[in-house]
Motif scaffolding. Structure first.
Motif, mmCIF file in Angstrom:
data_model
loop_
_atom_site.group_PDB
_atom_site.id
_atom_site.type_symbol
_atom_site.label_atom_id
_atom_site.label_comp_id
_atom_site.label_asym_id
_atom_site.label_seq_id
_atom_site.Cartn_x
_atom_site.Cartn_y
_atom_site.Cartn_z
ATOM 1 N N ASN A 1 4.962 5.595 10.791
ATOM 2 C CA ASN A 1 4.261 4.303 10.737
ATOM 3 C C ASN A 1 4.874 3.299 11.707
ATOM 4 O O ASN A 1 6.087 3.277 11.912
ATOM 5 C CB ASN A 1 4.337 3.726 9.315
ATOM 6 C CG ASN A 1 3.500 2.458 9.161
ATOM 7 O OD1 ASN A 1 2.283 2.488 9.343
ATOM 8 N ND2 ASN A 1 4.145 1.347 8.859
ATOM 9 N N LEU B 1 -0.206 -2.899 -1.664
ATOM 10 C CA LEU B 1 -1.158 -2.442 -0.654
ATOM 11 C C LEU B 1 -0.695 -1.149 0.006
ATOM 12 O O LEU B 1 0.505 -0.939 0.215
ATOM 13 C CB LEU B 1 -1.360 -3.528 0.410
ATOM 14 C CG LEU B 1 -2.074 -4.803 -0.056
ATOM 15 C CD1 LEU B 1 -2.157 -5.823 1.071
ATOM 16 C CD2 LEU B 1 -3.467 -4.486 -0.591
ATOM 17 N N PRO B 2 -1.654 -0.278 0.378
ATOM 18 C CA PRO B 2 -1.281 0.976 1.035
ATOM 19 C C PRO B 2 -0.542 0.718 2.352
ATOM 20 O O PRO B 2 -0.790 -0.293 3.006
ATOM 21 C CB PRO B 2 -2.632 1.660 1.291
ATOM 22 C CG PRO B 2 -3.656 0.584 1.189
ATOM 23 C CD PRO B 2 -3.104 -0.429 0.228
ATOM 24 N N LEU B 3 0.324 1.605 2.721
ATOM 25 C CA LEU B 3 1.140 1.567 3.948
ATOM 26 C C LEU B 3 2.229 0.495 3.897
ATOM 27 O O LEU B 3 3.098 0.442 4.758
ATOM 28 C CB LEU B 3 0.281 1.372 5.205
ATOM 29 C CG LEU B 3 -0.801 2.431 5.460
ATOM 30 C CD1 LEU B 3 -1.630 2.045 6.681
ATOM 31 C CD2 LEU B 3 -0.172 3.805 5.657
ATOM 32 N N LEU B 4 2.158 -0.361 2.880
ATOM 33 C CA LEU B 4 3.228 -1.349 2.692
ATOM 34 C C LEU B 4 4.068 -1.000 1.464
ATOM 35 O O LEU B 4 5.279 -1.139 1.473
ATOM 36 C CB LEU B 4 2.646 -2.757 2.508
ATOM 37 C CG LEU B 4 2.236 -3.507 3.773
ATOM 38 C CD1 LEU B 4 1.522 -4.809 3.412
ATOM 39 C CD2 LEU B 4 3.438 -3.808 4.665
ATOM 40 N N LYS B 5 3.372 -0.526 0.409
ATOM 41 C CA LYS B 5 4.078 -0.303 -0.864
ATOM 42 C C LYS B 5 5.003 0.888 -0.788
ATOM 43 O O LYS B 5 4.904 1.717 0.080
ATOM 44 C CB LYS B 5 3.090 -0.148 -2.010
ATOM 45 C CG LYS B 5 2.227 1.101 -1.985
ATOM 46 C CD LYS B 5 1.195 1.067 -3.126
ATOM 47 C CE LYS B 5 0.203 2.191 -3.007
ATOM 48 N NZ LYS B 5 -0.924 2.062 -3.955
ATOM 49 N N THR C 1 0.208 5.977 11.678
ATOM 50 C CA THR C 1 -0.376 4.887 10.890
ATOM 51 C C THR C 1 0.180 3.560 11.391
ATOM 52 O O THR C 1 1.269 3.505 11.982
ATOM 53 C CB THR C 1 -0.051 5.046 9.385
ATOM 54 O OG1 THR C 1 1.370 5.014 9.229
ATOM 55 C CG2 THR C 1 -0.591 6.360 8.836
ATOM 56 N N ASP D 1 -0.193 10.332 5.679
ATOM 57 C CA ASP D 1 0.051 9.529 4.487
ATOM 58 C C ASP D 1 1.118 8.490 4.808
ATOM 59 O O ASP D 1 1.591 8.378 5.936
ATOM 60 C CB ASP D 1 0.466 10.422 3.308
ATOM 61 C CG ASP D 1 1.745 11.174 3.599
ATOM 62 O OD1 ASP D 1 1.809 12.361 3.281
ATOM 63 O OD2 ASP D 1 2.688 10.573 4.180
ATOM 64 N N SER D 2 1.481 7.734 3.774
ATOM 65 C CA SER D 2 2.340 6.583 4.030
ATOM 66 C C SER D 2 3.764 6.987 4.390
ATOM 67 O O SER D 2 4.574 6.162 4.762
ATOM 68 C CB SER D 2 2.343 5.652 2.825
ATOM 69 O OG SER D 2 2.834 6.353 1.707
ATOM 70 N N SER E 1 -8.846 3.587 -1.029
ATOM 71 C CA SER E 1 -7.735 4.395 -0.512
ATOM 72 C C SER E 1 -7.537 5.685 -1.297
ATOM 73 O O SER E 1 -6.862 6.606 -0.826
ATOM 74 C CB SER E 1 -6.433 3.576 -0.543
ATOM 75 O OG SER E 1 -6.560 2.436 0.261
ATOM 76 N N ILE F 1 -9.244 -2.146 -2.610
ATOM 77 C CA ILE F 1 -8.496 -1.386 -1.602
ATOM 78 C C ILE F 1 -7.930 -0.103 -2.211
ATOM 79 O O ILE F 1 -7.936 0.961 -1.583
ATOM 80 C CB ILE F 1 -7.399 -2.275 -0.969
ATOM 81 C CG1 ILE F 1 -8.071 -3.372 -0.124
ATOM 82 C CG2 ILE F 1 -6.416 -1.444 -0.144
ATOM 83 C CD1 ILE F 1 -7.133 -4.377 0.502
ATOM 84 N N ASN F 2 -7.485 -0.196 -3.438
ATOM 85 C CA ASN F 2 -6.942 1.011 -4.073
ATOM 86 C C ASN F 2 -8.020 2.043 -4.364
ATOM 87 O O ASN F 2 -7.803 3.247 -4.195
ATOM 88 C CB ASN F 2 -6.165 0.639 -5.345
ATOM 89 C CG ASN F 2 -4.788 0.092 -5.009
ATOM 90 O OD1 ASN F 2 -4.297 0.287 -3.885
ATOM 91 N ND2 ASN F 2 -4.173 -0.601 -5.932
ATOM 92 N N PRO G 1 -5.515 5.961 3.859
ATOM 93 C CA PRO G 1 -5.316 4.770 4.682
ATOM 94 C C PRO G 1 -4.408 5.067 5.878
ATOM 95 O O PRO G 1 -3.317 5.616 5.708
ATOM 96 C CB PRO G 1 -4.651 3.784 3.729
ATOM 97 C CG PRO G 1 -4.078 4.612 2.630
ATOM 98 C CD PRO G 1 -4.897 5.855 2.538
ATOM 99 N N VAL G 2 -4.888 4.749 7.065
ATOM 100 C CA VAL G 2 -4.069 4.957 8.278
ATOM 101 C C VAL G 2 -3.821 3.645 9.015
ATOM 102 O O VAL G 2 -3.008 3.589 9.933
ATOM 103 C CB VAL G 2 -4.724 5.971 9.243
ATOM 104 C CG1 VAL G 2 -4.771 7.354 8.601
ATOM 105 C CG2 VAL G 2 -6.120 5.519 9.680
ATOM 106 N N VAL H 1 0.533 -0.729 10.493
ATOM 107 C CA VAL H 1 0.378 -1.952 9.694
ATOM 108 C C VAL H 1 0.520 -3.136 10.639
ATOM 109 O O VAL H 1 1.471 -3.186 11.425
ATOM 110 C CB VAL H 1 1.447 -2.045 8.589
ATOM 111 C CG1 VAL H 1 1.418 -3.420 7.925
ATOM 112 C CG2 VAL H 1 1.230 -0.959 7.552
#
Lengths: 290, 290
Positions: free
Chosen positions: A8, B286-290, A85, A3-4, A258, A254-255, A263-264, A87
């Motif tokens: 990362n 956005l995922p991985l950013l938020k 993950t 997960d986030s 996801s 995207i949401n 999301p990876v 970005v």
């Protein structure tokens, strides 16, 4: 499952050579400045900054030597860190090649690639010398050897969904049909992206790498993309499809995706902030500032 | 005589209350990020950041108490430093009030104010509650007492040239005629700005304070201004004149003028980078950013 909050890596990747457009370099710097602060690691890929010198077409790929060198540097940075993950803040679309191939290696069949783009990016030097249009093809092991050589685990075409695409060129449409790649046009995206959820379920996808090419956005509503160049003529960009989605429609897509698969990977690419660049250049010519 | 190597103060002034538009705040931050590095001093005016709470109309001026407090803070910063030259990066147009009144005090009759704008900014609370439209009038000692109280040396109307103006409202046209203020429309600017050079010579102007309201630029070609709001309707901004000049025309105008009289003040105001703001907000979702 990640997960986030996991390990990362944020990759700043100001590649402009793949699109043969110096302005992607500044676009990347601005994107990095705008993004929320990174809680994990950040690394920047070595990219030769623009110097106003036209790039050469090197055996079918413009700026090939620089593009390949950057690809290797990106791979090294990723391998050094081995993130869960990733970005990636581009730069042109080719920036996804190293991070997404790493994610395919890492997550295997669990991974789906959601390619949010007006274009499929499956061309080769035979069709187009700008390698930012080769990237999704190369991830599947297709195209120029310099781009595919290190792809030890080609992305399976059925693990790809291209969302926002419309009016592909003949070559692109043929490639998509031949490889059975799933697609979802702007109208379907707007209507809830059911095709994307079906694809996630059908392919048993539990992890997602999301590539967001900003040119999927309507250039009349978001003017920091190629097609919104100030003063452009109607036919300046040939037959290329132009974006039709709004920012909120893309966020919704995207949401939704996801929420069904973790999301990876996330790439944001093709940021061309014309007005910001023009303003920056203007400021540098004004008295007491210059 | 001063020049750009003398004791300069750069004032970052993210005022948004004068235009009653929170986006000027971020516009100022981006403008400061884009400007060439400052060799002299830099100071930032204390401005209450936007908090999503609508400002109140306080006796004819929206956000009066904040606007006045910021005006005082700007004056204090200028007086502490007593610069020879001043660059102000807004924020809305009202940011020029404190720096330009200081320059009038400092340079007296030698100073001319070149107001590069589609609008004359000579209204008062009787016409409009947004004080960014009051600033040039206030510099001449006209308008609300909170804005004019500290103007010990009102700017003489004959020392003002408004360049880029067109289609003023009736009140504005009346004020300009009554005070004999020189103006120069977009076509004249394009044709070499002879009227500006005549004004400099006629008024024995040897120092220039230049106010650049970015809305003088054609919003179809430079989309970081109020009138280029994405999705705007044709009549959303009422009868307000919209910019007609290009960036190169504005640079040419300012450079021609600056070759005839030494620039001692420069303001850049009304930066509204809609697309950058929308992208920044998108990234945060956005995922991985938020």
């Amino acid at each position: 499952m990640t997960d986030s909050n996991s390990n990362n890596l944020r990759l700043i990747f100001p590649q402009w050579q793949g699109g043969n457009n110096e302005s992607y370099f500044f676009g990347s710097q601005l994107l990095a400045w705008l993004a929320p602060a990174e809680k994990g690691l950040t690394a920047e890929v070595n990219v030769l900054p623009p110097a106003g010198i036209p790039l050469e077409n090197e055996e079918g790929i413009i700026g090939r030597s620089q593009v390949v060198s950057q690809l290797h540097n990106a791979r090294s940075l990723i391998r050094e860190n081995r993130p869960d993950t990733l970005v990636t803040l581009g730069g042109d679309c080719l920036v996804s090649l190293a991070p997404f191939s790493y994610l395919v290696e890492t997550y295997g069949e669990k991974l789906g690639v959601l390619w949010v783009d007006s274009h499929p990016d499956v061309m080769t030097p035979d069709q187009f010398a700008h390698s930012h249009a080769h990237v999704l093809g190369a991830l599947m092991g297709n195209g120029d050897e310099d781009l595919t050589r290190d792809i030890t685990h080609p992305l399976a075409p059925e693990k790809v969904m291209i969302a926002g695409i419309h009016d592909p060129l003949d070559y692109e449409a043929g490639f998509i049909a031949e490889h059975g790649i799933a697609t979802c046009g702007p109208d379907e995206v707007r209507q809830g992206a059911g095709a994307v959820l079906d694809w996630i379920q059908r392919e048993n996808i539990t992890c997602l790498a999301i590539h967001l090419d900003l040119d999927v956005l309507d250039p009349a509503m978001f003017r920091s993309v190629l097609f919104a160049r100030p003063g452009r003529g109607q036919h300046d960009f040939g037959d290329a499809a132009e974006g039709r989605l709004s920012i909120s429609e893309v966020i919704e897509l995207i949401n939704i995706a996801s929420a069904s698969a973790a999301p990876v990977g996330l790439t944001v690419a093709e940021h061309l902030p014309w007005d910001v660049i023009n303003l920056k250049n203007m400021l540098a010519l004004l008295p007491l500032l210059k």
